[in-house]
Write a protein that holds these residues in place. Structure first.
Motif, PDB file in Angstrom:
ATOM      1  N   PRO A 125       6.135   1.270  -7.383  1.00 36.32           N
ATOM      2  CA  PRO A 125       6.761   2.356  -8.425  1.00 36.32           C
ATOM      3  C   PRO A 125       6.231   1.888  -9.294  1.00 36.32           C
ATOM      4  CG  PRO A 125       8.173   0.251  -8.292  1.00 36.32           C
ATOM      5  CD  PRO A 125       7.304   0.197  -6.776  1.00 36.32           C
ATOM      6  N   ASN A 126       5.977   2.644 -11.038  1.00 34.81           N
ATOM      7  CA  ASN A 126       5.661   2.117 -11.862  1.00 34.81           C
ATOM      8  C   ASN A 126       6.224   1.450 -12.521  1.00 34.81           C
ATOM      9  OD1 ASN A 126       3.038   3.213 -11.114  1.00 34.81           O
ATOM     10  ND2 ASN A 126       4.327   5.339 -11.795  1.00 34.81           N
ATOM     11  N   HIS A 135      10.639   7.704  -5.530  1.00 41.05           N
ATOM     12  CA  HIS A 135      10.413   5.998  -4.934  1.00 41.05           C
ATOM     13  C   HIS A 135      11.199   5.618  -3.666  1.00 41.05           C
ATOM     14  CE1 HIS A 135       9.465   5.558  -9.370  1.00 41.05           C
ATOM     15  NE2 HIS A 135       8.184   5.359  -9.035  1.00 41.05           N
ATOM     16  N   HIS A 161       1.863  -2.140  -4.752  1.00 39.45           N
ATOM     17  CA  HIS A 161       1.045  -1.906  -4.881  1.00 39.45           C
ATOM     18  C   HIS A 161       1.707  -1.628  -7.424  1.00 39.45           C
ATOM     19  CE1 HIS A 161      -3.350  -0.865  -6.357  1.00 39.45           C
ATOM     20  NE2 HIS A 161      -3.008  -0.238  -6.918  1.00 39.45           N
ATOM     21  N   GLY A 163       2.903  -0.454 -11.034  1.00 38.97           N
ATOM     22  CA  GLY A 163       2.499   0.751 -11.706  1.00 38.97           C
ATOM     23  C   GLY A 163       2.455  -0.700 -12.685  1.00 38.97           C
ATOM     24  N   TYR A 319      -6.887   4.853 -11.744  1.00 39.33           N
ATOM     25  CA  TYR A 319      -6.145   4.389 -10.538  1.00 39.33           C
ATOM     26  C   TYR A 319      -7.457   4.232  -9.968  1.00 39.33           C
ATOM     27  CZ  TYR A 319      -2.624   5.283  -7.512  1.00 39.33           C
ATOM     28  OH  TYR A 319      -1.684   5.664  -6.728  1.00 39.33           O
ATOM     29  N   ASP A 323      -7.366   1.251  -6.988  1.00 40.35           N
ATOM     30  CA  ASP A 323      -7.737   1.114  -5.493  1.00 40.35           C
ATOM     31  C   ASP A 323      -8.999   0.902  -5.056  1.00 40.35           C
ATOM     32  OD1 ASP A 323      -5.247   1.712  -4.284  1.00 40.35           O
ATOM     33  OD2 ASP A 323      -5.260   3.076  -5.158  1.00 40.35           O
ATOM     34  N   TYR A 341      -1.250   2.906   3.968  1.00 38.67           N
ATOM     35  CA  TYR A 341      -1.011   3.913   2.533  1.00 38.67           C
ATOM     36  C   TYR A 341       0.885   4.453   2.393  1.00 38.67           C
ATOM     37  CZ  TYR A 341      -4.956   1.669   0.620  1.00 38.67           C
ATOM     38  OH  TYR A 341      -5.909   1.069   0.830  1.00 38.67           O
ATOM     39  N   THR A 343       2.644   6.944   0.668  1.00 33.96           N
ATOM     40  CA  THR A 343       2.675   8.142  -0.558  1.00 33.96           C
ATOM     41  C   THR A 343       3.560   9.033  -0.511  1.00 33.96           C
ATOM     42  OG1 THR A 343       1.092   8.914  -1.985  1.00 33.96           O
ATOM     43  CG2 THR A 343       0.747   6.295  -2.024  1.00 33.96           C
ATOM     44  N   GLN A 347      -0.691  11.892  -3.925  1.00 32.22           N
ATOM     45  CA  GLN A 347      -1.876  11.904  -3.938  1.00 32.22           C
ATOM     46  C   GLN A 347      -2.645  11.296  -2.283  1.00 32.22           C
ATOM     47  OE1 GLN A 347      -1.561   8.411  -5.430  1.00 32.22           O
ATOM     48  NE2 GLN A 347       0.776   8.117  -5.780  1.00 32.22           N
ATOM     49  N   PHE A 351      -6.836   9.301  -2.148  1.00 33.06           N
ATOM     50  CA  PHE A 351      -7.394   7.977  -0.443  1.00 33.06           C
ATOM     51  C   PHE A 351      -7.929   8.852   0.012  1.00 33.06           C
ATOM     52  CE2 PHE A 351      -3.125   6.913  -2.290  1.00 33.06           C
ATOM     53  CZ  PHE A 351      -3.085   5.588  -2.290  1.00 33.06           C
TER      54      PHE A 351
HETATM   55  N1  ARG Z   1       1.642   3.597  -8.616  1.00 31.59           N
HETATM   56  C1  ARG Z   1       2.176   4.374  -7.833  1.00 31.59           C
HETATM   57  C2  ARG Z   1       2.547   5.822  -8.522  1.00 31.59           C
HETATM   58  O1  ARG Z   1       3.825   5.792  -8.589  1.00 31.59           O
HETATM   59  C3  ARG Z   1       2.119   4.164  -5.649  1.00 31.59           C
HETATM   60  C4  ARG Z   1       0.875   3.511  -5.782  1.00 31.59           C
HETATM   61  C5  ARG Z   1       0.442   3.645  -4.653  1.00 31.59           C
HETATM   62  N2  ARG Z   1      -0.633   2.572  -4.028  1.00 31.59           N
HETATM   63  C6  ARG Z   1      -1.878   2.279  -4.180  1.00 31.59           C
HETATM   64  N3  ARG Z   1      -2.294   1.798  -3.972  1.00 31.59           N
HETATM   65  N4  ARG Z   1      -2.488   3.200  -4.647  1.00 31.59           N
HETATM   66  O2  ARG Z   1       2.374   6.675  -7.859  1.00 31.59           O
END
Ligand code: ARG
Length: 588
Positions: A125-126, A135, A161, A163, A319, A323, A341, A343, A347, A351
């Motif tokens: 999470p951020n 989330h 990971h 934020g 970002y 990564d 990963y 998500t 994204q 990736f």
């Molecule tokens: N903090 C990111 C978000 O909320 C997700 C992180 C996912 N992991 C990574 N290695 N980018 O979108």
């Protein structure tokens, strides 16, 4: 116990080699689509016949004559143009059940013989913002993936990971500095009771107060220069946010702890090195002031090469840079064989490009596998992304609270005799379980509509249905105790089984395939294979229990039936609790 599928695949492949005189043949064995064809079906004969330019049916016959599966199956049957149908022998099924009975911990599911060290990056999470429903999926799907892989014998390293290093921290630190300075050194905890409220205050000032906005931007620069005072304020904010996140993981029964946190800030000191190395290797170049890598094969909609930006013209990293640093860390320090990963789909491109650049830079080789596991969105009943009536993101905490409140009503109706505290506990298990199970039981890659009514229904493929199925089997055992029947002694005395009725066989066959469900769910990262398996198990149990008396069964039948009950309960419990992280109350 080895997976039956794997044994059969091996044996048939060997028989194919013998029958064709050709090496490297591979059979594909699948569970039969319809029980009337048996339990498994082997494919691959037609493809081989085509290669050999021979008649597939004749080839199938030759394969079968070279095949010895008599310890497992009845005589194999050839069907259609060259399918081989296999039916498990009753003795094999009975023996397999006895094996499961012996292995209380792992239900006779064998560990993988290709154990890997696997990093699973999920939740992330951020922080400084409240976790919302978006989330939810990454957190619980990631957790289930970890649980499955661990159970199979892999070494799993969860990585959160988070934020924790974006520009918004300048704003937050500045706000803390201006409004809670007294508290900032020592008493911060008391003064920021609600991180989200704090974020909102700061954001409002940032948007309306130009002086504050400018000071915030200064503050980011100071933070990124690691000025001690600013850094310690930032640390405070991070810790406060994390303190709000852990109770939610606990509520969701998700195994993420402070040791698993390696957030963006962790990688920050390593980012300039990442960019320098990309430059040295001739992969990164300047484009309109920014530092970019143009990985092969990526184009924008005008057909021009698409850049992965690793440093902006003002020197800030992105970002993607983080990564890339994370990949290097996970490969070099954590020694990962595989990195997963979890998500959402949006994204995907990020990736793909990051993986490609890491490969170009030689930070990963063919031995390291990178997998991006995506999922669809959670939608409201209107079919649009789930929002509150006022259009805000739904907060995770509120959603779970409501699930528990509603579950309490279901429990009250179902079992008013239980004590207040018992009902509270069950409501918790059912409410949280329902939210998780509904998510797991949907196809991971599809969107799904979030509906309290559906997920809390006592009928259908839901958590309460499964939890009730579990409690019901356990209630048989409680009833036995009341009638002074010593089940444990009776189970312990079992040496051979007495399976006769079709519903007994049907249930038994399904029970011995639990490992298959786990391995196939893990191969595709699909928790819905587990929920599907469990649902079917509950249904087969119901059919069995309707047809076959258990406690009142004849003496020569009762132990077998008690065992079927016990293994059903244990399998449901293992699936819900161990694999999906959903509680199984003994009573409902
Ligand atoms: N903090 C990111 C978000 O909320 C997700 C992180 C996912 N992991 C990574 N290695 N980018 O979108």
């Amino acid at each position: 116990m080895k997976l039956i599928l794997d044994i059969l695949e091996q044996r048939i492949s060997d028989a194919m080699v013998k029958a064709s005189g050709q090496g490297g043949c591979a059979a594909i064995v699948k569970p039969a689509v319809d029980a009337k064809f048996g339990d498994y079906q082997a494919n691959g004969v037609m493809a081989l016949a085509k290669q050999l330019k021979t008649n597939p049916r004749q080839l199938a016959e030759k394969i079968v004559s070279n095949l010895d599966v008599s310890d497992i199956c009845e005589q194999p049957q050839i069907a259609g143009p060259g399918f081989i149908n296999l039916r498990l022998k009753p003795e094999f099924i009975a023996n397999a059940l006895l094996e499961i009975k012996k292995d209380t911990e792992n239900l006779a599911v064998e560990k993988t013989n290709k154990a890997e060290r696997i990093v699973v990056d999920f939740s992330g999470p951020n922080i400084a913002k409240q976790m919302h429903v978006g989330h939810l999926r990454s957190t619980i799907i990631g957790d289930c993936i970890c649980r499955m892989l661990k159970f199979m014998g892999h070494e799993v390293i969860p990585q959160n990971h988070i934020g924790d290093w974006g520009t918004q921290f300048g704003m937050l630190v500045q706000h803390l500095l201006e409004t809670r300075i007294g508290a900032a050194f020592g008493e911060t905890q008391a003064s920021v009771s609600d991180m989200e409220e704090f974020y909102r205050e700061a954001k409002k000032r940032y948007d309306t107060d130009e002086k504050f906005a400018a000071a915030s931007r200064d503050c980011v620069v100071k933070l990124h220069n690691h000025e001690p005072q600013i850094l310690s304020l930032w640390r405070n904010i991070v810790n406060l946010s994390l303190q709000e996140i852990y109770p939610k993981y606990e509520l969701l029964n998700v195994n993420l702890s402070p040791e698993d946190v390696r957030g963006e800030s962790f990688y920050n000191p390593k980012l300039s090195e990442v960019v320098n190395e990309l430059k040295q290797k001739g992969l990164a170049k300047e484009s309109q002031g920014a530092v970019c890598v143009f990985p092969e094969g990526f184009k924008n909609k005008d057909g021009e090469p698409l850049p992965l930006i690793v440093q902006k013209s003002d020197g800030a990293f992105l970002y993607a840079t983080t990564d890339l640093a994370a990949i290097r860390y996970r490969v070099n320090e954590l020694k990962a064989d595989r990195i997963i990963y979890v998500t959402d789909l949006r994204q995907g491109l990020h990736f793909e490009m990051v993986f490609k650049v890491a490969k170009m830079a030689g930070w990963t080789d063919d031995k390291v596998k990178l997998q991006h596991i995506t999922f669809g969105s959670v939608l409201g009943e209107d079919g649009k992304p789930l929002k509150t009536r006022s259009g805000e993101n739904v907060k995770l905490k509120e959603l779970l609270d409501e699930a528990v409140t509603r579950a309490r009503k279901v429990v009250d109706e179902k079992n008013p005799e239980l004590s207040e505290s018992q009902r509270d506990n069950i409501a918790n298990a059912v409410g949280i379980g329902a939210v998780k199970y509904a998510d797991y039981s949907n196809n991971r890659t599809s969107d799904y509509i979030f509906s309290f009514d559906k997920m809390l229904a006592m009928e259908g493929n839901t958590a309460p249905y499964m939890q009730y199925a579990y409690a019901r089997v356990r209630s048989i055992e409680r009833k036995a105790a009341k009638s002074e029947l010593d089940i444990q002694a009776e189970l312990a005395g079992i040496e051979t089984l007495n399976l006769t009725e079709p519903t007994e066989f049907d249930l038994a066959r399904h029970l011995i395939r639990y490992g298959e469900a786990i391995y196939s769910a893990a191969a595709d990262f699909r928790p819905n294979f587990i929920t599907g398996y469990l649902y079917e198990l509950a249904q087969k149990f119901s059919a069995f229990y309707t047809e076959c008396p258990v406690l009142k069964a004849d003496k020569d039948k009762r132990p077998t039936r008690l065992l079927l009950c016990d293994l059903t309960a244990r399998t449901i419990q293992h699936g819900l609790q161990y694999v999906l992280g959903i509680e199984t109350p003994e009573q409902m």
